[in-house]
Scaffold this active site. Structure first.
Site, PDB file in Angstrom:
ATOM      1  N   GLU A  31       0.819  -1.214   0.000  1.00 41.51           N
ATOM      2  CA  GLU A  31       0.000   0.000   0.000  1.00 41.51           C
ATOM      3  C   GLU A  31       0.854   1.266   0.000  1.00 41.51           C
ATOM      4  OE1 GLU A  31      -3.126   0.373  -0.576  1.00 41.51           O
ATOM      5  OE2 GLU A  31      -3.497  -1.774  -0.664  1.00 41.51           O
ATOM      6  N   TYR A  76      -6.899   6.060   4.319  1.00 45.46           N
ATOM      7  CA  TYR A  76      -7.079   5.071   3.265  1.00 45.46           C
ATOM      8  C   TYR A  76      -6.215   3.826   3.522  1.00 45.46           C
ATOM      9  CZ  TYR A  76      -6.177   2.667  -1.043  1.00 45.46           C
ATOM     10  OH  TYR A  76      -6.006   1.677  -1.962  1.00 45.46           O
ATOM     11  N   ASP A 112     -10.428   6.122  -1.837  1.00 47.57           N
ATOM     12  CA  ASP A 112      -9.350   6.769  -2.589  1.00 47.57           C
ATOM     13  C   ASP A 112      -9.948   7.381  -3.852  1.00 47.57           C
ATOM     14  OD1 ASP A 112      -9.874   4.608  -4.211  1.00 47.57           O
ATOM     15  OD2 ASP A 112      -7.777   4.034  -4.491  1.00 47.57           O
TER      16      ASP A 112
END
Ligand code: SF4
Length: 353
Positions: free
Chosen positions: A34, A117, A135
């Site tokens: 991520e 997020y 997002d």
């Protein structure tokens, strides 16, 4: 499960890309992927993910790594604060949490470089906690399907989309739901000209029925872009070259570039050689040869456009006295051992030292 969730999950099962971080529930690997994927395309991020996961199979391996090595491995990905935060967080998880990632959303959110997020992605993918990811892909999809015109970059918009995303999440399968909505937004509901005729959500999609797909989502502000003009001085002799370590509060913190004279506008060669900045920079060294002057390189960052020109200066005498404290002199063949911005790498590929 609601209709929306059911449809995107079913689409996801048939259309998902096989990505290595999707085959694991290890929070470390999910976090790593991520962070790499923030502001990076999947195809570019893949190579870096495999490289990092291979070199540092656990968070403890990453925590023990040398910072210069981490920065060097990150080279080419840009947004270097991510690499610094990645390393800092690996140390926190390794020490404070004894090598196990925190499971609680608020604790995950407290980690350096982890925003809402990323925290929701880790909490849902690794621990199946019902926190919705929101997002750019999710904003676009929800604004189109539900016809929301609130600007996505406003406080009100953020609240509204976040609330809706959390209402829609499948509480039994939050991880799968989040994977599905992200993939759906990225692959099916693309920013420009999505193929709505094959979309499983088209019967419930506001934008499709009202023919306003290209008008959603709405953004209120345009990002202001600042133009900067860099005149790099590549000081070298037969065996050595000077590099400059960049400081805080500017782009490329802690990376290496060359000594630099920044001007307020683009200068011709003549204007530059007549400028007071250049003359005072070179004053301590009366003898030198301008070996080459590069063409202009344009380098785009999120909020800045850099126009760079490289002046290669051959020095017969020691050039140490020209340098700021942040500069170092190194053997020419060692340049690639240092973490350098992509702009510098590009120049060095065009004109090896
Ligand atoms: S119908 Fe078109 S605009 Fe609506 S969700 Fe599907 S791809 Fe997006």
């Amino acid at each position: 499960m609601n209709n929306f969730s059911e449809k995107i999950i079913s689409w996801y099962k048939q259309n998902k890309r096989d990505l290595p971080w999707r085959n694991t529930q290890d929070p470390y690997l999910i976090w790593l992927s991520e962070i790499i994927l923030q502001q990076t395309r999947v195809d570019q991020g893949m190579e870096y993910y495999l490289k990092f996961a291979g070199a540092f199979p656990t968070v403890k391996h990453l925590a023990k790594a040398d910072n210069e090595k981490v920065m060097k491995m990150w080279q080419g990905l840009g947004y270097y604060s991510r690499a610094r935060n990645l390393h800092a967080t690996s140390k926190i998880v390794s020490e404070k949490y004894k090598g196990s990632f925190p499971e609680n959303y608020q604790n995950i959110l407290g980690l350096k470089g982890v925003g809402e997020y990323t925290a929701a992605a880790i909490a849902s993918f690794a621990f199946n906690k019902p926190h919705a990811v929101v997002d750019g892909n999710v904003y676009r999809l929800l604004s189109r399907v539900f016809g929301i015109e609130t600007p996505i970059d406003s406080t009100q918009g953020k609240k509204e989309f976040n609330t809706l995303a959390n209402e829609l999440i499948d509480k039994k399968n939050p991880g799968l739901h989040n994977q599905s909505i992200m993939e759906f937004g990225s692959m099916q509901c693309k920013p420009a000209s999505p193929d709505c005729s094959v979309c499983p959500l088209n019967s419930m999609c506001f934008a499709y029925s009202k023919k306003c797909v290209s008008e959603l989502p709405v953004k209120s502000k345009k990002t202001k872009v600042r133009n900067r003009y860099f005149n790099y001085i590549v000081l070298r002799n037969k065996s050595s070259v000077a590099l400059n370590k960049r400081g805080e509060k500017d782009i490329w913190n802690n990376l290496y570039d060359f000594p630099l004279i920044e001007s307020t506008k683009e200068l011709t060669e003549e204007q530059f050689l007549k400028s007071a900045d250049w003359r005072s920079f070179m004053e301590p060294l009366p003898e030198y040869t301008v070996r080459s002057v590069s063409s202009n390189y344009k380098h785009t960052l999120s909020h800045q456009k850099i126009y760079a020109r490289f002046w290669e200066i051959e020095c017969n005498r020691s050039f140490e006295k020209l340098l700021p404290e942040s500069a170092i002199i190194i053997p020419k063949q060692k340049v690639q051992d240092y973490a350098i911005p992509r702009l510098i790498d590009k120049y060095l590929k065009d004109r090896p030292l």
